[in-house]
Design a protein around this motif. Structure first.
Motif, PDB file in Angstrom:
ATOM      1  N   UNK A  16     -59.402   3.366 -26.016  1.00 17.50           N
ATOM      2  CA  UNK A  16     -58.277   2.494 -25.666  1.00 17.50           C
ATOM      3  C   UNK A  16     -58.861   1.150 -25.256  1.00 17.50           C
ATOM      4  N   UNK A  17     -58.365   0.087 -25.850  1.00 22.21           N
ATOM      5  CA  UNK A  17     -58.710  -1.266 -25.429  1.00 22.21           C
ATOM      6  C   UNK A  17     -57.451  -1.913 -24.876  1.00 22.21           C
ATOM      7  N   UNK A  18     -57.625  -2.695 -23.821  1.00 19.99           N
ATOM      8  CA  UNK A  18     -56.506  -3.483 -23.293  1.00 19.99           C
ATOM      9  C   UNK A  18     -56.972  -4.933 -23.276  1.00 19.99           C
ATOM     10  N   UNK A  19     -56.188  -5.813 -23.896  1.00 19.73           N
ATOM     11  CA  UNK A  19     -56.580  -7.223 -24.024  1.00 19.73           C
ATOM     12  C   UNK A  19     -55.478  -8.133 -23.518  1.00 19.73           C
ATOM     13  N   UNK A  20     -55.890  -9.242 -22.892  1.00 19.08           N
ATOM     14  CA  UNK A  20     -54.900 -10.203 -22.414  1.00 19.08           C
ATOM     15  C   UNK A  20     -54.439 -11.094 -23.566  1.00 19.08           C
ATOM     16  N   UNK A  21     -53.578 -12.060 -23.271  1.00 15.27           N
ATOM     17  CA  UNK A  21     -52.974 -12.909 -24.309  1.00 15.27           C
ATOM     18  C   UNK A  21     -54.032 -13.712 -25.080  1.00 15.27           C
ATOM     19  N   UNK A  22     -55.196 -13.943 -24.439  1.00  9.63           N
ATOM     20  CA  UNK A  22     -56.281 -14.666 -25.123  1.00  9.63           C
ATOM     21  C   UNK A  22     -57.197 -13.724 -25.896  1.00  9.63           C
ATOM     22  N   UNK A  23     -56.932 -12.436 -25.803  1.00 11.09           N
ATOM     23  CA  UNK A  23     -57.757 -11.462 -26.518  1.00 11.09           C
ATOM     24  C   UNK A  23     -58.944 -10.974 -25.716  1.00 11.09           C
ATOM     25  N   UNK A  24     -59.006 -11.367 -24.438  1.00 13.89           N
ATOM     26  CA  UNK A  24     -60.118 -10.935 -23.583  1.00 13.89           C
ATOM     27  C   UNK A  24     -59.870  -9.515 -23.093  1.00 13.89           C
ATOM     28  N   UNK A  25     -60.881  -8.656 -23.232  1.00 14.12           N
ATOM     29  CA  UNK A  25     -60.762  -7.265 -22.791  1.00 14.12           C
ATOM     30  C   UNK A  25     -60.616  -7.204 -21.275  1.00 14.12           C
TER      31      UNK A  25
ATOM     32  N   UNK B 205     -56.694   7.965 -20.805  1.00  8.39           N
ATOM     33  CA  UNK B 205     -56.412   6.871 -19.871  1.00  8.39           C
ATOM     34  C   UNK B 205     -57.612   5.955 -19.748  1.00  8.39           C
ATOM     35  N   UNK B 206     -57.343   4.717 -19.402  1.00  6.96           N
ATOM     36  CA  UNK B 206     -58.424   3.774 -19.162  1.00  6.96           C
ATOM     37  C   UNK B 206     -58.030   2.888 -17.971  1.00  6.96           C
ATOM     38  N   UNK B 207     -59.005   2.600 -17.110  1.00  3.24           N
ATOM     39  CA  UNK B 207     -58.755   1.733 -15.956  1.00  3.24           C
ATOM     40  C   UNK B 207     -58.769   0.277 -16.408  1.00  3.24           C
ATOM     41  N   UNK B 208     -58.040  -0.567 -15.693  1.00  5.06           N
ATOM     42  CA  UNK B 208     -58.020  -2.000 -16.005  1.00  5.06           C
ATOM     43  C   UNK B 208     -58.348  -2.819 -14.760  1.00  5.06           C
ATOM     44  N   UNK B 209     -58.901  -4.007 -14.987  1.00  4.99           N
ATOM     45  CA  UNK B 209     -59.134  -4.963 -13.896  1.00  4.99           C
ATOM     46  C   UNK B 209     -57.790  -5.353 -13.287  1.00  4.99           C
ATOM     47  N   UNK B 210     -57.779  -5.927 -12.073  1.00  3.49           N
ATOM     48  CA  UNK B 210     -56.510  -6.442 -11.536  1.00  3.49           C
ATOM     49  C   UNK B 210     -55.901  -7.420 -12.548  1.00  3.49           C
ATOM     50  N   UNK B 211     -54.656  -7.184 -12.928  1.00  2.00           N
ATOM     51  CA  UNK B 211     -54.046  -7.959 -14.007  1.00  2.00           C
ATOM     52  C   UNK B 211     -53.093  -9.022 -13.464  1.00  2.00           C
TER      53      UNK B 211
ATOM     54  N   UNK C 145     -48.880 -11.156 -20.727  1.00  2.00           N
ATOM     55  CA  UNK C 145     -48.642 -10.138 -21.752  1.00  2.00           C
ATOM     56  C   UNK C 145     -49.974  -9.495 -22.131  1.00  2.00           C
ATOM     57  N   UNK C 146     -49.989  -8.196 -22.262  1.00  2.00           N
ATOM     58  CA  UNK C 146     -51.208  -7.445 -22.584  1.00  2.00           C
ATOM     59  C   UNK C 146     -50.997  -6.555 -23.802  1.00  2.00           C
ATOM     60  N   UNK C 147     -52.049  -6.454 -24.592  1.00  2.00           N
ATOM     61  CA  UNK C 147     -52.007  -5.645 -25.803  1.00  2.00           C
ATOM     62  C   UNK C 147     -52.867  -4.394 -25.587  1.00  2.00           C
ATOM     63  N   UNK C 148     -52.328  -3.246 -25.926  1.00  2.00           N
ATOM     64  CA  UNK C 148     -53.069  -1.981 -25.839  1.00  2.00           C
ATOM     65  C   UNK C 148     -53.373  -1.534 -27.264  1.00  2.00           C
ATOM     66  N   UNK C 149     -54.655  -1.354 -27.556  1.00  2.00           N
ATOM     67  CA  UNK C 149     -55.069  -0.939 -28.905  1.00  2.00           C
ATOM     68  C   UNK C 149     -55.729   0.430 -28.785  1.00  2.00           C
ATOM     69  N   UNK C 150     -55.153   1.417 -29.441  1.00  2.02           N
ATOM     70  CA  UNK C 150     -55.729   2.783 -29.351  1.00  2.02           C
ATOM     71  C   UNK C 150     -56.181   3.266 -30.723  1.00  2.02           C
TER      72      UNK C 150
END
Ligand code: CU
Length: 129
Positions: A68-77, A94-100, A104-109
């Motif tokens: 699972x990857x989670x990326x912000x609007x700029x594409x940063x993981x 499941x995957x943990x994320x930094x304080x967001x 808008x965030x993109x989840x790529x699985x």
């Protein structure tokens, strides 16, 4: 005699391999591929910042070969580390994320299900200001 026995064993191995292959192959046809069932945050949702993203699939997974990857609007993981399976659910990842911060965030699985089929997809969620 030894020769006969070897030939017999070889034949038996061959039959056994066939039986094993049939047993492995037949459920494949019966099972659908693993699709995303639901997630938190939910796809398309707007809400508070999560500390992790959890996905539930329609089939059991091979966590070692699933990401699972989670990326912000700029594409940063923004995820931290690797996706891990649920404590008692083999269809959960499941995957943990930094304080967001809000945005808008993109989840790529990308997953490998236990029936050896690969599926992938993505969805977005929004962290409210
Ligand atoms: Cu499948």
């Amino acid at each position: 005699m030894t020769l006969h026995r070897n030939a017999f064993n070889a034949a038996r191995r061959h039959i056994l391999a066939g039986v094993v292959a049939a047993a492995v192959l037949s459920p494949m046809a019966a099972f659908a591929h693993a699709h995303l069932d639901r997630s938190t945050p939910a796809a398309g949702s707007t809400g508070p910042a999560p500390t992790e993203v959890t996905l539930w699939f329609t089939e059991a997974l091979e966590p070692k070969f699933s990401t699972i990857e989670v990326r912000d609007a700029k594409g940063v993981a923004v995820h931290t580390g690797k996706a891990t399976p649920g404590p008692d659910n083999t269809a959960e990842l499941r995957v943990a994320v930094h304080p967001l911060p809000p945005g808008r965030y993109q989840v790529i699985w990308r997953i490998l299900s236990v029936d050896t089929h690969r599926t992938s997809g993505e969805f977005a969620f929004t962290v409210a200001p």
